[in-house]
Design a protein around this motif. Sequence first.
Motif, mmCIF file in Angstrom:
data_model
loop_
_atom_site.group_PDB
_atom_site.id
_atom_site.type_symbol
_atom_site.label_atom_id
_atom_site.label_comp_id
_atom_site.label_asym_id
_atom_site.label_seq_id
_atom_site.Cartn_x
_atom_site.Cartn_y
_atom_site.Cartn_z
ATOM 1 N N GLY A 6 0.780 -1.225 0.000
ATOM 2 C CA GLY A 6 0.000 0.000 0.000
ATOM 3 C C GLY A 6 0.807 1.267 0.000
ATOM 4 N N CYS A 7 2.116 1.156 -0.134
ATOM 5 C CA CYS A 7 2.968 2.348 -0.193
ATOM 6 C C CYS A 7 3.080 2.802 -1.654
ATOM 7 N N ALA A 8 3.279 4.110 -1.846
ATOM 8 C CA ALA A 8 3.423 4.661 -3.192
ATOM 9 C C ALA A 8 4.907 4.719 -3.554
ATOM 10 N N TYR A 26 4.396 6.696 -10.952
ATOM 11 C CA TYR A 26 4.117 6.333 -9.568
ATOM 12 C C TYR A 26 3.077 5.221 -9.534
ATOM 13 N N CYS A 27 3.127 4.442 -8.475
ATOM 14 C CA CYS A 27 2.169 3.352 -8.310
ATOM 15 C C CYS A 27 1.997 3.057 -6.834
ATOM 16 N N TYR A 28 0.928 2.336 -6.514
ATOM 17 C CA TYR A 28 0.767 1.724 -5.203
ATOM 18 C C TYR A 28 1.180 0.277 -5.390
ATOM 19 N N CYS A 41 1.424 -3.763 -9.026
ATOM 20 C CA CYS A 41 1.471 -2.301 -9.014
ATOM 21 C C CYS A 41 0.250 -1.697 -9.685
ATOM 22 N N THR A 83 10.543 5.938 -3.016
ATOM 23 C CA THR A 83 9.252 6.056 -2.363
ATOM 24 C C THR A 83 8.674 7.442 -2.594
ATOM 25 N N PHE A 93 1.164 6.142 2.341
ATOM 26 C CA PHE A 93 0.593 4.811 2.508
ATOM 27 C C PHE A 93 -0.917 4.900 2.403
ATOM 28 N N LEU A 94 -1.526 3.903 1.788
ATOM 29 C CA LEU A 94 -2.976 3.834 1.720
ATOM 30 C C LEU A 94 -3.533 3.329 3.051
ATOM 31 N N ILE A 99 -7.371 0.718 0.651
ATOM 32 C CA ILE A 99 -6.939 -0.565 0.076
ATOM 33 C C ILE A 99 -8.156 -1.411 -0.268
#
Length: 126
Positions: A6-8, A26-28, A41, A83, A93-94, A99
């Motif tokens: 859940g981090c970008a 960028y992605c989660y 991702c 990050t 973080f989501l 999520i």
Amino acid sequence: MKIKNGCAYLIDLKHAISPELKGNHYCYAFKIPNDKALALCFLMTSNASKLNAPYTISLPENPNGIVLLKHTKMISTSRILNTLKDASGKAIFLSRNSIDLLFKEYNNYIDNICSAAVKSFSMRNS
């Protein structure tokens, strides 16, 4: 790099063929169980015009990062560059709710794609 669910992250997609995304995005990211070398991702864009496109979602932790569900992919963790951090320098973080929403929307997307593929196959073979 150790992936935190859940981090970008900024990732390097290197080469691609249109309409695939290429370059840095960028992605989660989410770890793949039993495979430390891969991550799932959910790619993002900051292009606001994409928000109304089919299969997109914006999440409160990063409202400028519009998730493009149709570009979700498995990538090598070696493609992760760094990050994504907020204005205070903390990693984005989501939340658990975000999520849950992200995976609910992704499951809807997958169901729609599978249904369309089956329908298309059935029509072709009728």
